[in-house]
Design an enzyme around this catalytic site. Structure first.
Site, PDB file in Angstrom:
ATOM      1  N   SER A 161       1.510   5.873  -5.895  1.00 33.48           N
ATOM      2  CA  SER A 161       0.997   5.329  -4.632  1.00 33.48           C
ATOM      3  C   SER A 161       0.200   6.318  -3.789  1.00 33.48           C
ATOM      4  O   SER A 161      -0.315   5.940  -2.729  1.00 33.48           O
ATOM      5  CB  SER A 161       2.151   4.768  -3.792  1.00 33.48           C
ATOM      6  OG  SER A 161       2.602   3.547  -4.310  1.00 33.48           O
TER       7      SER A 161
ATOM      8  N   LYS B  57      -3.145   5.213  -2.601  1.00 37.46           N
ATOM      9  CA  LYS B  57      -3.395   4.478  -1.354  1.00 37.46           C
ATOM     10  C   LYS B  57      -4.047   5.351  -0.284  1.00 37.46           C
ATOM     11  O   LYS B  57      -4.585   4.828   0.696  1.00 37.46           O
ATOM     12  CB  LYS B  57      -2.096   3.853  -0.848  1.00 37.46           C
ATOM     13  CG  LYS B  57      -1.518   2.794  -1.779  1.00 37.46           C
ATOM     14  CD  LYS B  57      -0.302   2.122  -1.162  1.00 37.46           C
ATOM     15  CE  LYS B  57       0.253   1.033  -2.076  1.00 37.46           C
ATOM     16  NZ  LYS B  57       1.275   1.532  -3.003  1.00 37.46           N
TER      17      LYS B  57
ATOM     18  N   SER C 291       4.273   1.384   1.989  1.00 33.47           N
ATOM     19  CA  SER C 291       3.503   1.473   0.745  1.00 33.47           C
ATOM     20  C   SER C 291       3.297   0.092   0.126  1.00 33.47           C
ATOM     21  O   SER C 291       3.492  -0.111  -1.076  1.00 33.47           O
ATOM     22  CB  SER C 291       4.197   2.414  -0.251  1.00 33.47           C
ATOM     23  OG  SER C 291       3.298   2.867  -1.232  1.00 33.47           O
TER      24      SER C 291
ATOM     25  N   LYS D 158       2.027  10.877   2.538  1.00 31.85           N
ATOM     26  CA  LYS D 158       2.251   9.717   1.665  1.00 31.85           C
ATOM     27  C   LYS D 158       3.204  10.063   0.534  1.00 31.85           C
ATOM     28  O   LYS D 158       3.126  11.142  -0.061  1.00 31.85           O
ATOM     29  CB  LYS D 158       0.908   9.235   1.069  1.00 31.85           C
ATOM     30  CG  LYS D 158       1.010   7.922   0.290  1.00 31.85           C
ATOM     31  CD  LYS D 158       1.213   6.745   1.199  1.00 31.85           C
ATOM     32  CE  LYS D 158       1.473   5.440   0.455  1.00 31.85           C
ATOM     33  NZ  LYS D 158       2.815   5.401  -0.177  1.00 31.85           N
TER      34      LYS D 158
END
Length: 278
Positions: A58, A61, A117, A226
Protein backbone atom coordinates in the site's frame (compact mmCIF):
# COMPACT_ATOMS: atom_id res chain seq x y z
CA UNK A 1 42.11 16.85 44.56
CA UNK A 2 39.37 16.38 41.97
CA UNK A 3 39.75 19.33 39.57
CA UNK A 4 36.37 18.79 37.88
CA UNK A 5 34.61 18.81 41.24
CA UNK A 6 35.92 22.32 42.04
CA UNK A 7 36.05 24.09 38.68
CA UNK A 8 33.51 22.18 36.55
CA UNK A 9 33.91 20.66 33.08
CA UNK A 10 34.87 23.93 31.36
CA UNK A 11 37.83 24.44 33.70
CA UNK A 12 38.79 20.80 33.35
CA UNK A 13 38.96 21.27 29.59
CA UNK A 14 41.32 24.25 30.01
CA UNK A 15 43.54 22.52 32.55
CA UNK A 16 44.06 19.22 30.79
CA UNK A 17 43.35 20.24 27.19
CA UNK A 18 40.27 18.04 26.96
CA UNK A 19 37.30 19.09 24.87
CA UNK A 20 33.98 17.42 25.83
CA UNK A 21 32.10 16.04 22.83
CA UNK A 22 28.58 14.73 22.36
CA UNK A 23 28.39 11.07 21.49
CA UNK A 24 26.36 9.96 18.47
CA UNK A 25 23.81 7.23 19.04
CA UNK A 26 24.69 3.70 18.03
CA UNK A 27 23.35 2.66 14.64
CA UNK A 28 20.16 0.64 15.22
CA UNK A 29 19.82 -2.96 14.18
CA UNK A 30 17.40 -3.09 11.25
CA UNK A 31 15.65 -6.37 10.50
CA UNK A 32 13.74 -5.14 7.45
CA UNK A 33 14.87 -6.68 4.16
CA UNK A 34 15.35 -3.22 2.62
CA UNK A 35 15.75 0.15 4.32
CA UNK A 36 16.79 3.71 3.59
CA UNK A 37 16.94 6.91 5.66
CA UNK A 38 17.83 10.32 4.23
CA UNK A 39 17.42 13.92 5.35
CA UNK A 40 16.42 17.07 3.51
CA UNK A 41 20.07 18.02 2.98
CA UNK A 42 20.62 14.76 1.10
CA UNK A 43 22.65 13.07 3.83
CA UNK A 44 22.05 9.31 3.92
CA UNK A 45 21.84 8.05 7.51
CA UNK A 46 21.08 4.40 6.81
CA UNK A 47 20.88 2.14 3.77
CA UNK A 48 20.30 -1.56 3.28
CA UNK A 49 19.55 -3.02 -0.15
CA UNK A 50 17.95 0.33 -0.88
CA UNK A 51 18.01 -0.13 -4.67
CA UNK A 52 16.50 -3.62 -4.82
CA UNK A 53 13.25 -3.78 -6.75
CA UNK A 54 10.48 -5.28 -4.63
CA UNK A 55 6.70 -5.01 -4.21
CA UNK A 56 5.76 -2.22 -1.79
CA UNK A 57 2.09 -3.01 -1.04
CA UNK A 58 0.00 0.00 0.00
CA UNK A 59 2.95 2.39 -0.17
CA UNK A 60 1.70 2.59 -3.77
CA UNK A 61 -1.04 4.89 -2.41
CA UNK A 62 1.55 7.63 -1.84
CA UNK A 63 1.81 7.96 -5.60
CA UNK A 64 -1.97 7.66 -5.94
CA UNK A 65 -2.40 10.65 -3.63
CA UNK A 66 0.39 12.53 -5.41
CA UNK A 67 -1.31 12.11 -8.80
CA UNK A 68 -4.77 12.96 -7.46
CA UNK A 69 -3.46 16.17 -5.91
CA UNK A 70 -2.14 17.16 -9.34
CA UNK A 71 -5.32 16.22 -11.19
CA UNK A 72 -8.19 17.14 -8.89
CA UNK A 73 -9.70 19.98 -6.93
CA UNK A 74 -10.00 19.25 -3.23
CA UNK A 75 -13.66 20.24 -3.24
CA UNK A 76 -14.49 18.00 -6.23
CA UNK A 77 -17.02 15.31 -5.35
CA UNK A 78 -16.72 11.65 -6.32
CA UNK A 79 -19.63 9.23 -6.30
CA UNK A 80 -18.82 5.78 -4.93
CA UNK A 81 -19.92 2.88 -7.13
CA UNK A 82 -20.68 -0.74 -6.35
CA UNK A 83 -17.52 -1.65 -8.26
CA UNK A 84 -15.42 0.50 -5.92
CA UNK A 85 -16.83 -1.29 -2.88
CA UNK A 86 -16.58 -4.71 -4.50
CA UNK A 87 -12.97 -4.09 -5.52
CA UNK A 88 -11.94 -3.83 -1.87
CA UNK A 89 -14.16 -6.51 -0.36
CA UNK A 90 -13.60 -9.16 -3.03
CA UNK A 91 -9.83 -8.80 -2.73
CA UNK A 92 -9.81 -8.91 1.06
CA UNK A 93 -8.25 -5.46 1.12
CA UNK A 94 -8.40 -2.78 3.80
CA UNK A 95 -11.29 -0.39 3.22
CA UNK A 96 -12.57 3.03 4.18
CA UNK A 97 -16.03 1.53 4.68
CA UNK A 98 -17.48 3.34 1.68
CA UNK A 99 -20.91 2.43 0.27
CA UNK A 100 -22.46 2.65 -3.15
CA UNK A 101 -24.03 6.03 -3.86
CA UNK A 102 -22.05 8.04 -1.33
CA UNK A 103 -20.58 11.29 -2.61
CA UNK A 104 -17.43 12.53 -0.92
CA UNK A 105 -15.01 15.32 -1.64
CA UNK A 106 -11.55 14.55 -2.93
CA UNK A 107 -10.15 15.97 0.30
CA UNK A 108 -12.14 13.47 2.37
CA UNK A 109 -11.33 10.58 0.04
CA UNK A 110 -7.63 11.31 0.45
CA UNK A 111 -8.05 10.70 4.18
CA UNK A 112 -9.96 7.49 3.39
CA UNK A 113 -7.13 6.49 1.08
CA UNK A 114 -4.22 7.19 3.40
CA UNK A 115 -5.41 6.65 7.00
CA UNK A 116 -7.28 3.30 6.87
CA UNK A 117 -5.58 2.58 3.51
CA UNK A 118 -8.89 2.17 1.75
CA UNK A 119 -8.73 0.24 -1.52
CA UNK A 120 -12.31 1.40 -2.14
CA UNK A 121 -11.14 5.02 -1.97
CA UNK A 122 -8.24 4.21 -4.31
CA UNK A 123 -10.63 2.63 -6.80
CA UNK A 124 -12.97 5.63 -6.74
CA UNK A 125 -10.15 8.14 -7.22
CA UNK A 126 -8.48 6.17 -10.01
CA UNK A 127 -11.78 5.68 -11.80
CA UNK A 128 -12.54 9.40 -11.62
CA UNK A 129 -9.14 10.84 -12.44
CA UNK A 130 -7.77 8.37 -14.95
CA UNK A 131 -10.45 8.27 -15.98
CA UNK A 132 -10.34 4.53 -15.34
CA UNK A 133 -7.67 2.40 -13.68
CA UNK A 134 -5.50 1.85 -16.77
CA UNK A 135 -5.29 5.56 -17.57
CA UNK A 136 -4.65 6.43 -13.93
CA UNK A 137 -1.82 3.89 -13.68
CA UNK A 138 -0.31 5.43 -16.81
CA UNK A 139 -0.35 8.79 -15.03
CA UNK A 140 1.31 7.21 -11.98
CA UNK A 141 4.11 5.78 -14.12
CA UNK A 142 4.51 9.08 -15.98
CA UNK A 143 4.85 10.88 -12.65
CA UNK A 144 7.42 8.33 -11.49
CA UNK A 145 9.44 8.94 -14.64
CA UNK A 146 9.26 12.72 -14.22
CA UNK A 147 10.53 12.38 -10.64
CA UNK A 148 13.45 10.21 -11.72
CA UNK A 149 12.13 7.06 -10.02
CA UNK A 150 13.80 4.76 -12.51
CA UNK A 151 13.33 1.62 -10.41
CA UNK A 152 9.58 2.02 -9.90
CA UNK A 153 6.68 0.58 -11.88
CA UNK A 154 3.01 0.73 -10.94
CA UNK A 155 0.29 -1.69 -12.03
CA UNK A 156 -2.60 -0.38 -9.95
CA UNK A 157 -3.58 2.42 -7.59
CA UNK A 158 -3.66 0.44 -4.35
CA UNK A 159 -0.70 -1.96 -4.26
CA UNK A 160 -2.80 -5.13 -4.21
CA UNK A 161 -1.17 -8.13 -5.86
CA UNK A 162 -2.18 -8.56 -9.50
CA UNK A 163 -2.42 -11.88 -11.38
CA UNK A 164 0.42 -10.89 -13.69
CA UNK A 165 2.45 -9.16 -10.97
CA UNK A 166 5.03 -6.73 -12.23
CA UNK A 167 4.65 -3.81 -9.83
CA UNK A 168 7.76 -2.82 -7.89
CA UNK A 169 9.76 -0.01 -6.35
CA UNK A 170 12.79 0.47 -4.11
CA UNK A 171 13.41 1.98 -0.70
CA UNK A 172 15.34 4.87 -2.21
CA UNK A 173 12.63 5.63 -4.80
CA UNK A 174 9.93 5.61 -2.12
CA UNK A 175 11.97 8.05 -0.04
CA UNK A 176 12.42 10.39 -3.01
CA UNK A 177 8.71 10.26 -3.80
CA UNK A 178 7.79 10.96 -0.20
CA UNK A 179 10.15 13.92 0.01
CA UNK A 180 8.38 15.42 -3.00
CA UNK A 181 4.87 14.53 -1.81
CA UNK A 182 5.50 16.07 1.62
CA UNK A 183 6.04 19.44 -0.05
CA UNK A 184 2.27 19.51 -0.60
CA UNK A 185 0.61 20.87 2.53
CA UNK A 186 -2.58 18.88 1.97
CA UNK A 187 -0.66 15.62 1.64
CA UNK A 188 1.41 16.31 4.76
CA UNK A 189 -1.72 17.26 6.73
CA UNK A 190 -3.49 14.05 5.69
CA UNK A 191 -0.65 11.63 6.45
CA UNK A 192 0.10 13.35 9.74
CA UNK A 193 -3.45 12.96 11.07
CA UNK A 194 -4.15 10.34 13.72
CA UNK A 195 -7.88 10.29 13.02
CA UNK A 196 -10.33 11.88 10.60
CA UNK A 197 -14.04 12.22 11.26
CA UNK A 198 -16.39 12.98 8.39
CA UNK A 199 -19.80 14.13 9.56
CA UNK A 200 -22.93 12.64 8.05
CA UNK A 201 -24.57 14.71 5.34
CA UNK A 202 -27.18 14.27 2.68
CA UNK A 203 -24.46 12.95 0.38
CA UNK A 204 -22.80 10.38 2.61
CA UNK A 205 -22.90 8.66 5.98
CA UNK A 206 -20.56 9.48 8.85
CA UNK A 207 -17.04 8.07 8.76
CA UNK A 208 -14.28 7.83 11.34
CA UNK A 209 -10.91 6.84 9.92
CA UNK A 210 -7.96 5.99 12.16
CA UNK A 211 -4.42 6.10 10.90
CA UNK A 212 -2.76 2.68 10.66
CA UNK A 213 0.61 4.34 11.31
CA UNK A 214 1.20 3.58 15.00
CA UNK A 215 4.37 5.65 14.95
CA UNK A 216 2.15 8.75 15.18
CA UNK A 217 0.92 7.53 18.56
CA UNK A 218 4.33 6.92 20.12
CA UNK A 219 7.02 8.89 18.32
CA UNK A 220 8.08 12.49 18.94
CA UNK A 221 7.94 15.00 16.07
CA UNK A 222 6.64 12.35 13.67
CA UNK A 223 4.97 13.56 10.47
CA UNK A 224 3.46 10.37 9.00
CA UNK A 225 3.53 8.79 6.31
CA UNK A 226 2.15 5.36 5.21
CA UNK A 227 1.94 1.69 6.13
CA UNK A 228 1.59 -1.30 3.81
CA UNK A 229 1.30 -5.05 3.83
CA UNK A 230 0.93 -7.97 1.45
CA UNK A 231 2.32 -11.50 1.72
CA UNK A 232 4.86 -10.72 -0.99
CA UNK A 233 5.92 -7.31 0.31
CA UNK A 234 5.83 -8.07 4.02
CA UNK A 235 5.16 -5.22 6.44
CA UNK A 236 6.26 -1.88 5.02
CA UNK A 237 6.48 1.64 6.39
CA UNK A 238 7.41 5.04 5.07
CA UNK A 239 8.00 7.50 7.90
CA UNK A 240 9.09 11.11 8.33
CA UNK A 241 10.05 13.41 11.17
CA UNK A 242 11.85 16.64 11.88
CA UNK A 243 15.21 16.20 13.57
CA UNK A 244 17.93 18.78 14.17
CA UNK A 245 16.33 21.33 11.86
CA UNK A 246 16.10 18.89 8.96
CA UNK A 247 13.34 16.67 7.66
CA UNK A 248 14.19 12.98 7.83
CA UNK A 249 12.42 10.45 5.61
CA UNK A 250 12.83 6.73 6.00
CA UNK A 251 11.59 3.54 4.37
CA UNK A 252 11.34 0.01 5.75
CA UNK A 253 10.35 -2.82 3.40
CA UNK A 254 9.82 -6.47 4.21
CA UNK A 255 9.70 -6.01 7.96
CA UNK A 256 7.64 -7.41 10.84
CA UNK A 257 4.43 -5.69 11.96
CA UNK A 258 5.21 -4.13 15.34
CA UNK A 259 8.97 -4.04 14.78
CA UNK A 260 8.72 -1.60 11.87
CA UNK A 261 7.39 1.14 14.17
CA UNK A 262 9.99 0.70 16.91
CA UNK A 263 12.74 0.50 14.30
CA UNK A 264 11.50 3.66 12.60
CA UNK A 265 11.55 5.57 15.86
CA UNK A 266 15.11 4.42 16.54
CA UNK A 267 16.18 5.40 13.02
CA UNK A 268 14.67 8.87 13.39
CA UNK A 269 16.53 9.40 16.65
CA UNK A 270 19.73 7.99 15.16
CA UNK A 271 19.49 10.37 12.20
CA UNK A 272 18.80 13.24 14.59
CA UNK A 273 21.90 12.35 16.60
CA UNK A 274 24.04 12.29 13.47
CA UNK A 275 22.64 15.65 12.34
CA UNK A 276 23.31 17.28 15.71
CA UNK A 277 26.85 15.90 15.80
CA UNK A 278 27.64 17.22 12.34
Amino acid sequence: MHIGGIFGSAALALVVGFTPTAHAATEPTVGAREAYVVDSAGTIHFSKRESRRVPVASLVKIMTAYVVLREAGLSDTVTITAADVRHATSNGATTAGLRKGERLTVRDLLYGLMLPSGADAASALARKYGPGNAAFVAKMNAAAKSLGLSDTRYTNADGLPTPKGGGYSTAVDQARLTQKAMENTTFSAVVGSKVKKVAKSGLHRAHTWKNTNKLLQTGDDVLGVKTGYTDAAGYCLVFAGDRGGKRVVGVLLGDQDARRFTTAEKLLDYAGSQIENG
